[in-house]
Scaffold this motif. Structure first.
Motif, PDB file in Angstrom:
ATOM      1  N   ARG A 144      13.558  49.071   8.769  1.00  0.00           N
ATOM      2  CA  ARG A 144      12.464  48.938   7.804  1.00  0.00           C
ATOM      3  C   ARG A 144      13.009  48.573   6.433  1.00  0.00           C
ATOM      4  O   ARG A 144      14.046  49.089   6.018  1.00  0.00           O
ATOM      5  N   ASP A 147       8.961  44.354   1.498  1.00  0.00           N
ATOM      6  CA  ASP A 147       8.583  42.958   1.759  1.00  0.00           C
ATOM      7  C   ASP A 147       9.500  41.957   1.072  1.00  0.00           C
ATOM      8  O   ASP A 147       9.800  40.897   1.621  1.00  0.00           O
ATOM      9  N   GLU A 191       4.543  47.903  15.831  1.00  0.00           N
ATOM     10  CA  GLU A 191       4.895  48.707  14.657  1.00  0.00           C
ATOM     11  C   GLU A 191       4.743  50.192  14.958  1.00  0.00           C
ATOM     12  O   GLU A 191       5.595  51.001  14.588  1.00  0.00           O
ATOM     13  N   ARG A 192       3.637  50.546  15.627  1.00  0.00           N
ATOM     14  CA  ARG A 192       3.426  51.961  15.961  1.00  0.00           C
ATOM     15  C   ARG A 192       4.534  52.466  16.878  1.00  0.00           C
ATOM     16  O   ARG A 192       5.006  53.606  16.730  1.00  0.00           O
ATOM     17  N   VAL A 195       7.612  53.146  14.782  1.00  0.00           N
ATOM     18  CA  VAL A 195       7.432  54.362  13.983  1.00  0.00           C
ATOM     19  C   VAL A 195       7.652  55.598  14.845  1.00  0.00           C
ATOM     20  O   VAL A 195       8.277  56.581  14.426  1.00  0.00           O
ATOM     21  N   GLU A 201      13.042  58.869   7.935  1.00  0.00           N
ATOM     22  CA  GLU A 201      12.626  57.861   6.967  1.00  0.00           C
ATOM     23  C   GLU A 201      13.852  57.121   6.428  1.00  0.00           C
ATOM     24  O   GLU A 201      14.970  57.640   6.462  1.00  0.00           O
ATOM     25  N   HIS A 207       8.726  52.200  -0.929  1.00  0.00           N
ATOM     26  CA  HIS A 207       7.684  51.692  -0.039  1.00  0.00           C
ATOM     27  C   HIS A 207       8.307  50.657   0.892  1.00  0.00           C
ATOM     28  O   HIS A 207       8.455  49.482   0.537  1.00  0.00           O
ATOM     29  N   ARG A 208       8.664  51.072   2.091  1.00  0.00           N
ATOM     30  CA  ARG A 208       9.356  50.199   3.043  1.00  0.00           C
ATOM     31  C   ARG A 208       8.583  50.187   4.348  1.00  0.00           C
ATOM     32  O   ARG A 208       8.781  51.034   5.215  1.00  0.00           O
ATOM     33  N   THR A 209       7.688  49.231   4.470  1.00  0.00           N
ATOM     34  CA  THR A 209       6.807  49.168   5.635  1.00  0.00           C
ATOM     35  C   THR A 209       7.049  47.938   6.504  1.00  0.00           C
ATOM     36  O   THR A 209       6.434  47.803   7.557  1.00  0.00           O
ATOM     37  N   TRP A 211       8.898  45.970   9.146  1.00  0.00           N
ATOM     38  CA  TRP A 211       9.869  46.126  10.227  1.00  0.00           C
ATOM     39  C   TRP A 211      10.463  44.764  10.567  1.00  0.00           C
ATOM     40  O   TRP A 211       9.725  43.791  10.760  1.00  0.00           O
TER      41      TRP A 211
END
Length: 242
Positions: A144, A147, A191-192, A195, A201, A207-209, A211
């Protein structure tokens, strides 16, 4: 009993808490790939006696502690008090060292034990190499990032991903190198899944969303260590990406 009148056994007990020593023994057994029953036998004691030794600490039987340390390949002081590792690579090489290639399955087995690796990707002037937390998903690794972060590889970028483990005390270790292409994970279900697979983490926080998946085209690995062993073992936790 105050500090000035403490007996030698009590002082040693304070220096090496039984719980700490037990953790060192368990960790070292894993590094060497030995069961605790085998270690006990090599140290000339029964598994039950080894358990008592770990429960009561070094003052229980100093001679047994010395034999245990010798079997584990560490000094008695290192076992009882712990040691601060020297910077990697300063120790002399192992006697009769050899280097072996890992099979692809052995590479994936080792990748699955760790959670931090090094990502190499194209840069403006020269390649960038960045440490990232990662997660193994089948025969790919994913991490992760932000952007527009430094590790935000573009779709199709040629990248490399490396993970290693060094046992400074034994002058041994292994490394695994993946070479392939970067993909951005955009499917919500994928993505789920990532996770759920992630253990923690990203260490870098923030904020690292995004993947990014490294899809390997080549998987290679090497292990170096004393002749007669596969060297550089040890297991660790999985990672959550960064």
């Amino acid at each position: 009993m105050n500090e000035t009148t403490r007996t030698p056994a009590a002082a040693e007990q304070a220096a090496g808490h039984p719980d700490d020593i037990a953790r060192r023994v368990v960790s070292r057994c894993r590094q060497l790939g030995l069961g605790q029953d085998e270690v006990a036998a090599r140290a000339g004691m029964s598994p039950r006696y080894l358990g008592q030794l770990l429960d009561f600490g070094p003052g229980f039987d100093p001679g047994a502690v010395f034999r245990l340390a010798r079997v584990l390949g560490v000094s008695r002081a290192d076992l009882v008090e712990g040691r601060a590792d020297a910077p990697p690579g300063r120790a002399p090489g192992a006697a009769r060292a050899r280097m072996l290639r890992l099979t692809e399955q052995e590479c994936w087995d080792r990748l699955g034990t760790h959670g931090v690796g090094r990502l190499a990707l194209p840069g403006e002037r020269f390649p960038l190499v960045l440490p990232v937390n990662y997660t193994v998903d089948g025969t790919t690794v994913a991490y992760r990032t932000a952007d527009f972060g430094a590790a935000a590889a573009a779709v199709g970028d040629g990248v490399a991903f490396e993970v290693d483990r060094i046992d400074e005390h034994r002058s041994s270790g292994w490394s695994v190198l993946l070479g392939g292409r970067a993909e951005r994970v955009q499917d919500p279900e994928a993505e789920r899944r990532l996770v759920e697979l992630a253990v923690g983490e990203p260490w870098a926080g923030g904020h690292r969303t995004l993947w990014i998946r490294v899809v390997p085209e080549s998987v290679t690995g090497r292990v170096v260590g004393p002749a007669g062993g596969r060297g550089g073992g040890g297991r660790g936790g999985g990672g959550g990406g960064a």
